[in-house]
Design a protein around this motif. Structure first.
Motif, PDB file in Angstrom:
ATOM      1  N   ALA A 277      32.036  30.621  47.138  1.00 18.67           N
ATOM      2  CA  ALA A 277      30.873  30.141  46.301  1.00 18.67           C
ATOM      3  C   ALA A 277      31.443  29.315  45.009  1.00 18.67           C
ATOM      4  N   TRP A 278      32.111  30.293  44.213  1.00 22.21           N
ATOM      5  CA  TRP A 278      32.781  29.603  42.908  1.00 22.21           C
ATOM      6  C   TRP A 278      33.691  28.406  43.247  1.00 22.21           C
ATOM      7  N   ASN A 279      34.659  28.437  44.427  1.00 24.17           N
ATOM      8  CA  ASN A 279      35.421  27.432  44.789  1.00 24.17           C
ATOM      9  C   ASN A 279      34.411  26.047  44.983  1.00 24.17           C
ATOM     10  N   LYS A 280      33.338  26.132  45.485  1.00 22.77           N
ATOM     11  CA  LYS A 280      32.644  25.267  46.112  1.00 22.77           C
ATOM     12  C   LYS A 280      31.963  24.587  44.553  1.00 22.77           C
ATOM     13  N   ALA A 281      31.408  25.648  43.679  1.00 17.78           N
ATOM     14  CA  ALA A 281      30.817  25.171  42.556  1.00 17.78           C
ATOM     15  C   ALA A 281      31.621  24.447  41.715  1.00 17.78           C
ATOM     16  N   ALA A 282      32.966  24.922  41.334  1.00 19.15           N
ATOM     17  CA  ALA A 282      33.961  24.352  40.425  1.00 19.15           C
ATOM     18  C   ALA A 282      35.402  24.426  41.077  1.00 19.15           C
ATOM     19  N   ARG A 283      35.831  23.899  41.778  1.00 17.54           N
ATOM     20  CA  ARG A 283      37.157  23.731  42.341  1.00 17.54           C
ATOM     21  C   ARG A 283      38.336  24.005  41.474  1.00 17.54           C
ATOM     22  N   ASN A 284      38.154  23.166  40.410  1.00 15.21           N
ATOM     23  CA  ASN A 284      39.276  23.166  39.473  1.00 15.21           C
ATOM     24  C   ASN A 284      39.282  24.306  38.644  1.00 15.21           C
ATOM     25  N   GLU A 285      38.272  25.194  38.476  1.00 15.67           N
ATOM     26  CA  GLU A 285      38.048  26.219  37.751  1.00 15.67           C
ATOM     27  C   GLU A 285      38.312  27.661  38.503  1.00 15.67           C
ATOM     28  N   TYR A 286      38.096  27.594  39.890  1.00 16.83           N
ATOM     29  CA  TYR A 286      38.066  28.932  40.636  1.00 16.83           C
ATOM     30  C   TYR A 286      38.718  28.835  41.774  1.00 16.83           C
ATOM     31  N   GLY A 287      39.947  29.048  41.834  1.00 11.05           N
ATOM     32  CA  GLY A 287      40.723  28.780  43.140  1.00 11.05           C
ATOM     33  C   GLY A 287      40.402  29.785  44.299  1.00 11.05           C
ATOM     34  N   PHE A 288      40.880  29.638  45.323  1.00  9.05           N
ATOM     35  CA  PHE A 288      40.616  30.516  46.381  1.00  9.05           C
ATOM     36  C   PHE A 288      41.256  31.698  46.206  1.00  9.05           C
ATOM     37  N   TYR A 289      42.664  31.866  45.662  1.00  7.90           N
ATOM     38  CA  TYR A 289      43.202  33.087  45.727  1.00  7.90           C
ATOM     39  C   TYR A 289      42.663  34.016  44.183  1.00  7.90           C
ATOM     40  N   SER A 290      42.430  33.296  43.322  1.00  4.78           N
ATOM     41  CA  SER A 290      41.928  33.868  41.930  1.00  4.78           C
ATOM     42  C   SER A 290      42.723  35.259  41.370  1.00  4.78           C
ATOM     43  N   ASN A 291      44.017  35.232  41.742  1.00  4.97           N
ATOM     44  CA  ASN A 291      44.922  36.621  41.162  1.00  4.97           C
ATOM     45  C   ASN A 291      44.712  36.299  39.687  1.00  4.97           C
ATOM     46  N   VAL A 292      44.442  37.772  39.288  1.00  3.15           N
ATOM     47  CA  VAL A 292      44.644  37.906  37.664  1.00  3.15           C
ATOM     48  C   VAL A 292      46.309  37.416  37.206  1.00  3.15           C
ATOM     49  N   ASN A 293      46.180  36.383  36.265  1.00  2.56           N
ATOM     50  CA  ASN A 293      47.358  35.861  35.868  1.00  2.56           C
ATOM     51  C   ASN A 293      47.090  35.328  34.454  1.00  2.56           C
ATOM     52  N   PRO A 294      47.920  35.942  33.515  1.00  5.11           N
ATOM     53  CA  PRO A 294      47.612  35.594  32.005  1.00  5.11           C
ATOM     54  C   PRO A 294      48.568  34.199  31.900  1.00  5.11           C
ATOM     55  N   GLU A 295      49.277  33.732  32.686  1.00  2.00           N
ATOM     56  CA  GLU A 295      49.978  32.430  32.699  1.00  2.00           C
ATOM     57  C   GLU A 295      49.084  31.053  33.344  1.00  2.00           C
ATOM     58  N   VAL A 296      48.105  31.530  33.791  1.00  2.39           N
ATOM     59  CA  VAL A 296      46.972  30.436  34.423  1.00  2.39           C
ATOM     60  C   VAL A 296      45.745  30.519  33.550  1.00  2.39           C
ATOM     61  N   PRO A 297      45.791  29.578  32.581  1.00  3.08           N
ATOM     62  CA  PRO A 297      44.457  29.705  31.786  1.00  3.08           C
ATOM     63  C   PRO A 297      43.246  29.126  32.670  1.00  3.08           C
ATOM     64  N   HIS A 298      41.903  29.605  32.359  1.00  2.00           N
ATOM     65  CA  HIS A 298      40.737  29.037  32.821  1.00  2.00           C
ATOM     66  C   HIS A 298      40.707  27.501  32.042  1.00  2.00           C
ATOM     67  N   PRO A 299      40.323  26.403  32.617  1.00  2.00           N
ATOM     68  CA  PRO A 299      40.081  25.371  32.108  1.00  2.00           C
ATOM     69  C   PRO A 299      39.509  25.401  30.643  1.00  2.00           C
ATOM     70  N   ARG A 300      38.632  26.280  30.453  1.00  2.00           N
ATOM     71  CA  ARG A 300      37.991  26.468  29.179  1.00  2.00           C
ATOM     72  C   ARG A 300      38.148  27.435  28.336  1.00  2.00           C
ATOM     73  N   TRP A 301      39.157  28.432  28.801  1.00  2.00           N
ATOM     74  CA  TRP A 301      39.555  29.583  27.917  1.00  2.00           C
ATOM     75  C   TRP A 301      40.896  30.130  28.440  1.00  2.00           C
ATOM     76  N   SER A 302      41.834  30.945  27.616  1.00  2.00           N
ATOM     77  CA  SER A 302      42.814  31.360  27.967  1.00  2.00           C
ATOM     78  C   SER A 302      42.490  32.655  28.901  1.00  2.00           C
ATOM     79  N   GLN A 303      43.351  33.013  29.509  1.00  2.00           N
ATOM     80  CA  GLN A 303      43.503  34.215  30.322  1.00  2.00           C
ATOM     81  C   GLN A 303      44.536  35.364  29.839  1.00  2.00           C
ATOM     82  N   ALA A 304      45.243  35.071  28.605  1.00  2.00           N
ATOM     83  CA  ALA A 304      46.389  35.802  28.203  1.00  2.00           C
ATOM     84  C   ALA A 304      45.677  37.055  27.634  1.00  2.00           C
ATOM     85  N   THR A 305      44.612  37.291  27.283  1.00  2.00           N
ATOM     86  CA  THR A 305      44.159  38.556  26.824  1.00  2.00           C
ATOM     87  C   THR A 305      42.805  38.984  27.384  1.00  2.00           C
ATOM     88  N   GLU A 306      42.432  40.312  27.295  1.00  2.00           N
ATOM     89  CA  GLU A 306      41.044  40.341  27.641  1.00  2.00           C
ATOM     90  C   GLU A 306      40.447  41.536  26.861  1.00  2.00           C
TER      91      GLU A 306
END
Length: 338
Positions: free
Chosen positions: A271-300
């Motif tokens: 669903a999310w890969n179809k909606a925004a392929r560049n934002e939500y990959g198929f694997y979507s493993n939690v990874n602080p080194e791969v930011p979302h295009p609109r925010w960092s994933q380094a912290t939570e």
């Protein structure tokens, strides 16, 4: 459960490490009662305190207030199945949710999901398997012993929780249906009930919601088919009556209210890969080194730990489950295969 012709049992790979003793300790809140009981039983406390601890255990047994049916789970022996971190309160875990079928607001699922009918319920298994068929919820509940798994939950939006789920490894069901050698992926299809799911009126996603895993990911012991949380059956806003929990991936990979499981050869659309392929990959493993295009994933931000002004914590690669799952991605570029 209705199935077609039988075949020789599907040989599941033994590539995963043998389950080790559980890491379970006594987290605060939900599991606090265990610490008190162990302390009392050790002789460190007197008889009066032991009696108090027993009463406390009974009082704490239903953090949801006993509104839902009890669903206890035994302590799991799967390596990584019980984090030592503080448990998120039941109130937060059941009222702060993403479940767009009921609306995009965090409180929409708790507000509107109660009207959803979940009995009877069945899950259809189809595709590249020797034993396709339809499993009634009652049969799924009896398929394997229930276990409690205390997992971190990390949302792609940058917030997290720690939740005690109840269920068993999805691998138990996969073994029963015996995938063909050509099966490489598993697709999950969730309920799309336009009458009771007001969010389906929006076009934010292509309904029904679909998700997918590689077959080896689906077979991993940590991948959970969940029927409950906090010792009770799942609340409707949390994906009742049956959902997926994949703790090393962002939360949207854990499909809720599953009605169909399909085994396929090619990587399935999600669903999310179809909606925004560049934002939500198929694997979507939690990874602080791969930011979302609109925010960092380094912290939570941990829900329940001081609100919006609380200090953020560092995001862990694979959400802290690297020792268990990193081998699944050996040789892969985790930035391009995000």
């Amino acid at each position: 459960m209705n199935t077609s012709r039988t075949r020789t049992a599907f040989p599941v790979s033994s590539a995963f490490p043998a389950p080790a003793a559980s890491e379970i300790t006594a987290p605060a809140v939900y599991a606090q009662r265990r610490a008190w009981l162990q302390w009392a039983a050790s002789g460190a406390a007197g008889a009066a305190l032991a009696g108090w601890a027993g009463r406390d255990a009974l009082a704490a047994a239903s953090p949801g207030g006993g509104k839902l049916a009890a669903l206890p789970g035994a302590t799991s022996s799967v390596a990584g199945a019980a984090t030592m971190e503080k448990i998120t309160s039941y109130r937060d875990a059941s009222s702060y949710n993403n479940f767009y079928e009921f609306g995009t607001g965090k409180d929409d699922p708790a507000r509107y999901a109660d009207a959803l009918p979940i009995r009877p319920w069945s899950v259809q298994v189809e595709g590249l398997v020797h034993k396709p068929g339809t499993w009634a919820l009652e049969d799924l509940l009896k398929l394997s012993p229930m276990e409690e798994r205390i997992y971190r939950l990390r949302c792609v939006e940058g917030w997290s929780m720690v939740i005690p789920w109840v269920g068993y490894s999805l691998a138990a069901l996969i073994r029963k249906v015996e995938p063909l050698g050509s099966a490489r992926y598993v697709q999950f299809v969730t309920l799309a009930d336009a009458e009771h799911m007001r969010g389906l009126r929006s076009r934010v996603l292509d309904w029904p919601y679909t998700e997918g895993l590689r077959l080896d990911e689906a077979l991993h012991p940590l991948t959970l088919l969940a029927f409950g949380m906090y010792g009770e059956v799942l609340p409707k806003q949390n994906g009742a009556p049956v959902r997926l929990v994949v703790p090393w991936k962002y939360g949207f990979k854990s499909a809720k209210s599953i009605v169909k499981i399909r085994f396929v050869e090619a990587m399935p659309a999600t669903a999310w890969n179809k909606a925004a392929r560049n934002e939500y990959g198929f694997y979507s493993n939690v990874n602080p080194e791969v930011p979302h295009p609109r925010w960092s994933q380094a912290t939570e931000r941990r829900i329940g730990d001081g609100g919006l002004l609380a200090p953020k914590r560092k995001t862990l690669l694979f959400n802290g489950y690297g020792d268990q799952v990193a081998g699944l991605y050996a040789g892969m570029d985790l930035k391009s295969n995000f």
